[in-house]
Design a protein around this motif. Sequence first.
Motif, mmCIF file in Angstrom:
data_model
loop_
_atom_site.group_PDB
_atom_site.id
_atom_site.type_symbol
_atom_site.label_atom_id
_atom_site.label_comp_id
_atom_site.label_asym_id
_atom_site.label_seq_id
_atom_site.Cartn_x
_atom_site.Cartn_y
_atom_site.Cartn_z
ATOM 1 N N VAL A 1 -1.296 1.348 -0.292
ATOM 2 C CA VAL A 1 -2.685 2.263 -0.291
ATOM 3 C C VAL A 1 -2.445 3.723 -0.891
ATOM 4 O O VAL A 1 -3.625 4.013 -1.889
ATOM 5 C CB VAL A 1 -2.904 2.722 1.323
ATOM 6 C CG1 VAL A 1 -3.974 3.591 1.526
ATOM 7 C CG2 VAL A 1 -3.362 1.487 2.110
ATOM 8 N N ILE A 2 -1.427 4.055 -1.006
ATOM 9 C CA ILE A 2 -1.209 5.385 -1.782
ATOM 10 C C ILE A 2 -1.316 5.273 -3.206
ATOM 11 O O ILE A 2 -2.001 5.661 -4.136
ATOM 12 C CB ILE A 2 0.125 6.334 -1.758
ATOM 13 C CG1 ILE A 2 -0.099 7.023 -0.312
ATOM 14 C CG2 ILE A 2 0.249 7.140 -2.640
ATOM 15 C CD1 ILE A 2 1.509 7.642 0.071
ATOM 16 N N GLY A 3 -0.651 4.118 -3.755
ATOM 17 C CA GLY A 3 -0.804 3.732 -5.105
ATOM 18 C C GLY A 3 -2.145 3.336 -5.544
ATOM 19 O O GLY A 3 -2.824 3.697 -6.613
ATOM 20 N N ALA A 4 -2.861 2.322 -4.785
ATOM 21 C CA ALA A 4 -4.168 1.890 -5.098
ATOM 22 C C ALA A 4 -5.126 2.949 -5.056
ATOM 23 O O ALA A 4 -6.061 3.015 -5.797
ATOM 24 C CB ALA A 4 -4.634 0.635 -4.106
ATOM 25 N N GLN A 5 -5.143 3.921 -4.103
ATOM 26 C CA GLN A 5 -6.251 5.018 -4.009
ATOM 27 C C GLN A 5 -6.051 5.841 -5.216
ATOM 28 O O GLN A 5 -6.997 6.531 -5.585
ATOM 29 C CB GLN A 5 -6.043 5.752 -2.706
ATOM 30 C CG GLN A 5 -6.398 4.978 -1.472
ATOM 31 C CD GLN A 5 -6.005 5.926 -0.219
ATOM 32 O OE1 GLN A 5 -5.915 6.917 -0.222
ATOM 33 N NE2 GLN A 5 -6.806 5.396 1.017
ATOM 34 N N SER A 6 -4.770 6.178 -5.608
ATOM 35 C CA SER A 6 -4.516 7.225 -6.495
ATOM 36 C C SER A 6 -4.854 6.443 -7.984
ATOM 37 O O SER A 6 -5.651 7.223 -8.765
ATOM 38 C CB SER A 6 -3.106 7.482 -6.710
ATOM 39 O OG SER A 6 -2.501 8.008 -5.651
ATOM 40 N N ILE A 7 -4.970 5.094 -8.091
ATOM 41 C CA ILE A 7 -5.489 4.781 -9.045
ATOM 42 C C ILE A 7 -7.245 4.551 -9.247
ATOM 43 O O ILE A 7 -7.727 4.850 -10.120
ATOM 44 C CB ILE A 7 -5.062 2.898 -9.198
ATOM 45 C CG1 ILE A 7 -3.655 2.833 -9.602
ATOM 46 C CG2 ILE A 7 -5.810 2.229 -10.455
ATOM 47 C CD1 ILE A 7 -3.009 1.598 -9.551
ATOM 48 N N VAL A 8 -7.651 4.264 -8.020
ATOM 49 C CA VAL A 8 -9.192 4.379 -7.970
ATOM 50 C C VAL A 8 -9.501 5.852 -8.377
ATOM 51 O O VAL A 8 -10.580 6.058 -9.212
ATOM 52 C CB VAL A 8 -9.600 3.855 -6.740
ATOM 53 C CG1 VAL A 8 -11.226 4.274 -6.614
ATOM 54 C CG2 VAL A 8 -9.433 2.463 -6.454
#
Length: 442
Positions: A118-125
């Motif tokens: 979730v941290i990686g995905a939210q940061s990418i968004v």
Amino acid sequence: MADRPRSGPGRGWLLRLVIAFAFAQGAVSMARPAVSYRALALGADATAVGVIAGVYALLPLFVAVPLGRRTDHGRCAPLLPLGVLLISGGCALSGLVSSLPAMAAWSGVMGLGHLCFVIGAQSIVARQSAPDEQDRNFGHFTIGASLGQLIGPIAAGALISADSGALGRTSALALLVSAGVCAVALASLWRIEHRRATGSGPAPGDKVPVRAILGARGVPAGILISMAVLSATDILTAYLPVVGEHRSIAPATVGLLLSLRAAATIACRLVMTPLLRLLGRRALLTTSCLLAGSLCAGVALPVSVPVLAVMLAVLGFCLGVGQPLSMTTVVRAAPDGARSTALALRLTGNRLGQVAAPAAAGLIAGAVGVAAPFVLLGVGLLGAAGLGLRGEGRTGSAIASEPDEAGSGPAPARGVAGPASVPAPEDAGPAPVPAPEDARHA
């Protein structure tokens, strides 16, 4: 002139990310009730189920902020496959072990994997969305979580037998299947992070103090609202099976009820934009929390299954508002160069709620009854409604009018600022399609 984050037709990365998140969240949503049923089969009582559910969030409490710091200064994509592997391993081993302490430990590994993803995905968004795209992209992103929450409980309910003699075996099977479902997410994790969006954060020595991040107006309110909403979703997932056992509701029916709640959340996020235009951000957030709090308390009543289904559908619709709007609130309020860390603090708050709420729910359930935790959730959501009245920090128009803060391009000092350089929001935004985790099971 600085380049803006990629938008428009170049959003294939977002579709792939949504697909991967749907599989990862589906696995977690399938595994959480399966863990509860397997624990019951191994002799756990309501208090022990609450403790095991809390351990899921315990390990992530200690690593969320360091991961956010790392993401502020480097790439986000490596966290995604790492998260998938940890979730798969935690699911599989939870189904293979035969002791409650071991189940709790592997449940914690599952929670750590979900946090990494979730941290990686939210940061990418956040990095790859222009300021006026954040609400839409975060909304689409969290729809992936809602899809997983829709399908996971149905699959778990179909696999887990209502026969108490077979409960241990069928719940273990559900956990092994969930491990395989999560592994499928690896197939979508390609070309998600743009190179020009990486390494654009501040220098490692320029860390914004956590106290300064938490002191920004809007950040604490966003964190607390997210905690209340996610705790409600989490305890619904973990404790509805216990309520079902006491009310003689079959596991398959419980799975359908949980999926109905998730479907209503998806519906909410699909109509988020017109709701925001009609009511406004503050009124929508406050009203949804008020209704959700009342409905959570209503789950404690001994109502029939059809009435419970209607209550959970409306509750799911209301819970669909909090996560996306709290994400956008935190991203907009956070200082420049620390949005990933602010999102990590939000996730830390979520995990803290996931530790404290199930543990408190277990104690209350053991002392008062299995329906009592839902009254506690109702009180928490009513408190979140009060926080929603306080508003947020910088508004969308303010951000749009401040190019440096908006992060419209990779300026020499800030890189792809705003959404670009700063990682971002578990469930997401208001405009186009609102929508985590915990997700965040987003």
